[in-house]
Design a protein around this motif. Sequence first.
Motif, PDB file in Angstrom:
ATOM      1  N   SER A   1      59.637  45.500  25.789  1.00  0.00           N
ATOM      2  CA  SER A   1      59.917  46.536  24.800  1.00  0.00           C
ATOM      3  C   SER A   1      59.049  46.382  23.556  1.00  0.00           C
ATOM      4  O   SER A   1      58.895  47.308  22.780  1.00  0.00           O
ATOM      5  CB  SER A   1      61.389  46.494  24.411  1.00  0.00           C
ATOM      6  N   THR A   2      58.504  45.184  23.308  1.00  0.00           N
ATOM      7  CA  THR A   2      57.678  44.979  22.129  1.00  0.00           C
ATOM      8  C   THR A   2      56.253  45.496  22.328  1.00  0.00           C
ATOM      9  O   THR A   2      55.495  45.581  21.377  1.00  0.00           O
ATOM     10  CB  THR A   2      57.594  43.494  21.775  1.00  0.00           C
ATOM     11  N   GLU A   3      55.879  45.819  23.555  1.00  0.00           N
ATOM     12  CA  GLU A   3      54.534  46.290  23.882  1.00  0.00           C
ATOM     13  C   GLU A   3      53.475  45.228  23.610  1.00  0.00           C
ATOM     14  O   GLU A   3      52.291  45.531  23.491  1.00  0.00           O
ATOM     15  CB  GLU A   3      54.209  47.583  23.128  1.00  0.00           C
ATOM     16  N   ILE A   4      53.897  43.987  23.482  1.00  0.00           N
ATOM     17  CA  ILE A   4      52.961  42.875  23.338  1.00  0.00           C
ATOM     18  C   ILE A   4      52.771  42.277  24.716  1.00  0.00           C
ATOM     19  O   ILE A   4      53.671  41.670  25.276  1.00  0.00           O
ATOM     20  CB  ILE A   4      53.501  41.816  22.360  1.00  0.00           C
ATOM     21  N   ARG A   5      51.589  42.465  25.299  1.00  0.00           N
ATOM     22  CA  ARG A   5      51.367  42.051  26.680  1.00  0.00           C
ATOM     23  C   ARG A   5      51.077  40.563  26.720  1.00  0.00           C
ATOM     24  O   ARG A   5      50.031  40.099  26.295  1.00  0.00           O
ATOM     25  CB  ARG A   5      50.226  42.849  27.286  1.00  0.00           C
ATOM     26  N   GLN A   6      52.031  39.807  27.207  1.00  0.00           N
ATOM     27  CA  GLN A   6      51.873  38.374  27.365  1.00  0.00           C
ATOM     28  C   GLN A   6      52.520  37.927  28.654  1.00  0.00           C
ATOM     29  O   GLN A   6      53.458  38.542  29.142  1.00  0.00           O
ATOM     30  CB  GLN A   6      52.528  37.612  26.200  1.00  0.00           C
ATOM     31  N   ARG A   7      51.985  36.838  29.204  1.00  0.00           N
ATOM     32  CA  ARG A   7      52.688  36.142  30.269  1.00  0.00           C
ATOM     33  C   ARG A   7      53.661  35.183  29.613  1.00  0.00           C
ATOM     34  O   ARG A   7      53.313  34.503  28.648  1.00  0.00           O
ATOM     35  CB  ARG A   7      51.692  35.359  31.130  1.00  0.00           C
ATOM     36  N   SER A   8      54.877  35.137  30.112  1.00  0.00           N
ATOM     37  CA  SER A   8      55.842  34.247  29.498  1.00  0.00           C
ATOM     38  C   SER A   8      56.747  33.644  30.559  1.00  0.00           C
ATOM     39  O   SER A   8      56.938  34.199  31.640  1.00  0.00           O
ATOM     40  CB  SER A   8      56.681  34.987  28.451  1.00  0.00           C
ATOM     41  N   GLY A   9      57.294  32.476  30.233  1.00  0.00           N
ATOM     42  CA  GLY A   9      58.223  31.795  31.115  1.00  0.00           C
ATOM     43  C   GLY A   9      59.316  31.134  30.307  1.00  0.00           C
ATOM     44  O   GLY A   9      59.133  30.805  29.122  1.00  0.00           O
ATOM     45  N   LEU A  10      60.459  30.947  30.938  1.00  0.00           N
ATOM     46  CA  LEU A  10      61.626  30.399  30.263  1.00  0.00           C
ATOM     47  C   LEU A  10      62.385  29.502  31.228  1.00  0.00           C
ATOM     48  O   LEU A  10      62.591  29.858  32.384  1.00  0.00           O
ATOM     49  CB  LEU A  10      62.508  31.552  29.771  1.00  0.00           C
ATOM     50  N   ALA A  11      62.789  28.335  30.754  1.00  0.00           N
ATOM     51  CA  ALA A  11      63.582  27.424  31.582  1.00  0.00           C
ATOM     52  C   ALA A  11      64.695  26.820  30.744  1.00  0.00           C
ATOM     53  O   ALA A  11      64.439  26.214  29.687  1.00  0.00           O
ATOM     54  CB  ALA A  11      62.712  26.309  32.157  1.00  0.00           C
TER      55      ALA A  11
ATOM     56  N   VAL B   1      58.478  29.647  35.415  1.00  0.00           N
ATOM     57  CA  VAL B   1      58.096  28.297  35.002  1.00  0.00           C
ATOM     58  C   VAL B   1      58.111  27.419  36.244  1.00  0.00           C
ATOM     59  O   VAL B   1      59.056  27.462  37.028  1.00  0.00           O
ATOM     60  CB  VAL B   1      59.076  27.733  33.952  1.00  0.00           C
ATOM     61  N   ARG B   2      57.059  26.622  36.442  1.00  0.00           N
ATOM     62  CA  ARG B   2      57.016  25.714  37.584  1.00  0.00           C
ATOM     63  C   ARG B   2      56.927  24.273  37.085  1.00  0.00           C
ATOM     64  O   ARG B   2      56.446  24.006  35.977  1.00  0.00           O
ATOM     65  CB  ARG B   2      55.824  26.028  38.492  1.00  0.00           C
ATOM     66  N   TYR B   3      57.401  23.360  37.889  1.00  0.00           N
ATOM     67  CA  TYR B   3      57.348  21.939  37.565  1.00  0.00           C
ATOM     68  C   TYR B   3      56.279  21.285  38.429  1.00  0.00           C
ATOM     69  O   TYR B   3      56.314  21.398  39.664  1.00  0.00           O
ATOM     70  CB  TYR B   3      58.719  21.308  37.845  1.00  0.00           C
ATOM     71  N   ASP B   4      55.305  20.628  37.813  1.00  0.00           N
ATOM     72  CA  ASP B   4      54.176  20.085  38.575  1.00  0.00           C
ATOM     73  C   ASP B   4      54.307  18.592  38.841  1.00  0.00           C
ATOM     74  O   ASP B   4      53.331  17.940  39.220  1.00  0.00           O
ATOM     75  CB  ASP B   4      52.855  20.387  37.867  1.00  0.00           C
ATOM     76  N   GLY B   5      55.499  18.052  38.670  1.00  0.00           N
ATOM     77  CA  GLY B   5      55.719  16.630  38.875  1.00  0.00           C
ATOM     78  C   GLY B   5      55.904  15.862  37.595  1.00  0.00           C
ATOM     79  O   GLY B   5      56.481  14.768  37.595  1.00  0.00           O
ATOM     80  N   SER B   6      55.423  16.421  36.496  1.00  0.00           N
ATOM     81  CA  SER B   6      55.596  15.749  35.199  1.00  0.00           C
ATOM     82  C   SER B   6      55.788  16.745  34.056  1.00  0.00           C
ATOM     83  O   SER B   6      56.263  16.359  32.991  1.00  0.00           O
ATOM     84  CB  SER B   6      54.388  14.867  34.892  1.00  0.00           C
ATOM     85  N   ARG B   7      55.413  18.013  34.266  1.00  0.00           N
ATOM     86  CA  ARG B   7      55.453  18.986  33.173  1.00  0.00           C
ATOM     87  C   ARG B   7      56.057  20.301  33.648  1.00  0.00           C
ATOM     88  O   ARG B   7      55.968  20.651  34.830  1.00  0.00           O
ATOM     89  CB  ARG B   7      54.035  19.261  32.659  1.00  0.00           C
ATOM     90  N   PHE B   8      56.637  21.035  32.695  1.00  0.00           N
ATOM     91  CA  PHE B   8      57.018  22.428  32.924  1.00  0.00           C
ATOM     92  C   PHE B   8      55.835  23.281  32.504  1.00  0.00           C
ATOM     93  O   PHE B   8      55.412  23.247  31.347  1.00  0.00           O
ATOM     94  CB  PHE B   8      58.254  22.798  32.111  1.00  0.00           C
ATOM     95  N   VAL B   9      55.295  24.059  33.429  1.00  0.00           N
ATOM     96  CA  VAL B   9      54.074  24.819  33.193  1.00  0.00           C
ATOM     97  C   VAL B   9      54.352  26.305  33.403  1.00  0.00           C
ATOM     98  O   VAL B   9      55.098  26.689  34.311  1.00  0.00           O
ATOM     99  CB  VAL B   9      52.952  24.361  34.160  1.00  0.00           C
ATOM    100  N   LEU B  10      53.730  27.150  32.584  1.00  0.00           N
ATOM    101  CA  LEU B  10      53.853  28.599  32.756  1.00  0.00           C
ATOM    102  C   LEU B  10      53.407  28.992  34.158  1.00  0.00           C
ATOM    103  O   LEU B  10      52.360  28.555  34.644  1.00  0.00           O
ATOM    104  CB  LEU B  10      53.000  29.319  31.707  1.00  0.00           C
ATOM    105  N   GLY B  11      54.216  29.826  34.820  1.00  0.00           N
ATOM    106  CA  GLY B  11      53.913  30.252  36.171  1.00  0.00           C
ATOM    107  C   GLY B  11      52.824  31.299  36.245  1.00  0.00           C
ATOM    108  O   GLY B  11      52.154  31.612  35.248  1.00  0.00           O
ATOM    109  N   ASP B  12      52.658  31.893  37.425  1.00  0.00           N
ATOM    110  CA  ASP B  12      51.544  32.795  37.691  1.00  0.00           C
ATOM    111  C   ASP B  12      51.921  34.270  37.661  1.00  0.00           C
ATOM    112  O   ASP B  12      51.102  35.122  37.999  1.00  0.00           O
ATOM    113  CB  ASP B  12      50.935  32.472  39.057  1.00  0.00           C
ATOM    114  N   ALA B  13      53.165  34.589  37.289  1.00  0.00           N
ATOM    115  CA  ALA B  13      53.556  35.998  37.225  1.00  0.00           C
ATOM    116  C   ALA B  13      52.701  36.724  36.194  1.00  0.00           C
ATOM    117  O   ALA B  13      52.327  36.154  35.159  1.00  0.00           O
ATOM    118  CB  ALA B  13      55.031  36.128  36.863  1.00  0.00           C
ATOM    119  N   PRO B  14      52.346  37.992  36.441  1.00  0.00           N
ATOM    120  CA  PRO B  14      51.505  38.734  35.498  1.00  0.00           C
ATOM    121  C   PRO B  14      52.235  39.030  34.196  1.00  0.00           C
ATOM    122  O   PRO B  14      53.445  38.833  34.081  1.00  0.00           O
ATOM    123  CB  PRO B  14      51.197  40.025  36.265  1.00  0.00           C
TER     124      PRO B  14
END
Length: 391
Positions: free
Chosen positions: A57-67, A39-52
């Motif tokens: 374990s769920t085999e559900i392919r998603q990009r996700s972020g947590l802060a 998760v990155r902060y762009d000056g006003s928002r927490f935005v999902l980062g660029d990690a692939p």
Amino acid sequence: MRITRPTKLAACLVTALTLLTIGLPSSAAPQPVSNSTNVRYDGSRFVLGDAPAAIGSTEIRQRSGLAELTPVRFAAPTSAVVANYSTGTPDGSSAEVDVRAWVNDRWSEWTPATAGTPTALPGASDQVQLRIIVSAPPTGAQPWVADATVLPTDKVAPSGMSIQAAPLKSRVFATREGLVGGTTANGHVIVNRDHFVALPSRRGLASNGSGNYSVKVCTASRCAFEPVWDVGPWNTKDDYWNPSATREMWKDLPQGKPEAQAAYQDGYNGGKDQFGRTVANPAGIDLADGTFWDALALTNNAWVDATYLWTGDGGRGTVSITSGYLNIRNAASSTGAIVGMAGKSAQVTVECQTTGQSVTGSQGTSNVWLRVHPGMYVAKAWISAGTFGAC
């Protein structure tokens, strides 16, 4: 794009109560974060980062972020809070905010907090924390959360959630996660013979390196204490260890029974998980390789007894090692037979203490050993814990 904004109720509450802001104005430094993954902060928002997209374990392919944001302390205990925030969720992405409270000298589990709507806490508390979760398909969308604030309120009925006298234990089917080199839901990179577990809900997900949500997993002869560092198997909103009325989904299932087990054994939900996949086994917990092969000495998927330690009171200690695991012995001595293991940062139950072989560890030199299960002991020299009654 779907954008949500605080409601009129929230605006009224802001004028009526002292606003306790998690963050700083958008022109200032980023909002205080105690733990963050992709998760990155762009000056006003927490935005999902660029990690692939992570291998999960769920085999559900998603990009996700947590802060996890820095905890907020109120002037007096409150039984409920109102979280205010805005979200942007383009192209099938999602963004949510969860809250937890410091109750009975430990953190409660995470509870989803709808913007502008009172959220009940499991007990009165003067300290709460918010967590941001953003998820999206493998490419494209970048969901965000902005203007996160939290304030106390008494305008809500009790949640029905509480810390029990004893933590819940249930018999569940365990599968091996594997996936060495992949990334878990909390950002941990899986290593060879790793020590952690996955449960199918983020409500009990510990932050990377933390064990404040840990489980005790036992076979007939061995036990493991491990932190919850991933989400799965099968579902991501199946907090089956909670009472039926407070479960995120599947409220008609009994407490302690995973949805995947009901789907596999009883044809529940047409035999499918929350994503519409046909459930191929009744798994309710995933075990990292070190937990599966080494701690529990399993050779195949198996039924185990799992205890969800954060759901109840009782004596606790925390494994204080820099990596790997701590051996559990059948006697208060390093020559005792190994009958299990406890992973880095995991919490362990403590029944009592006894004297035995003197050991030097992260907590100094001590001849005190802690009984963590009938016939099972760990050296207190490696456990951050208080003093307990004699065995």
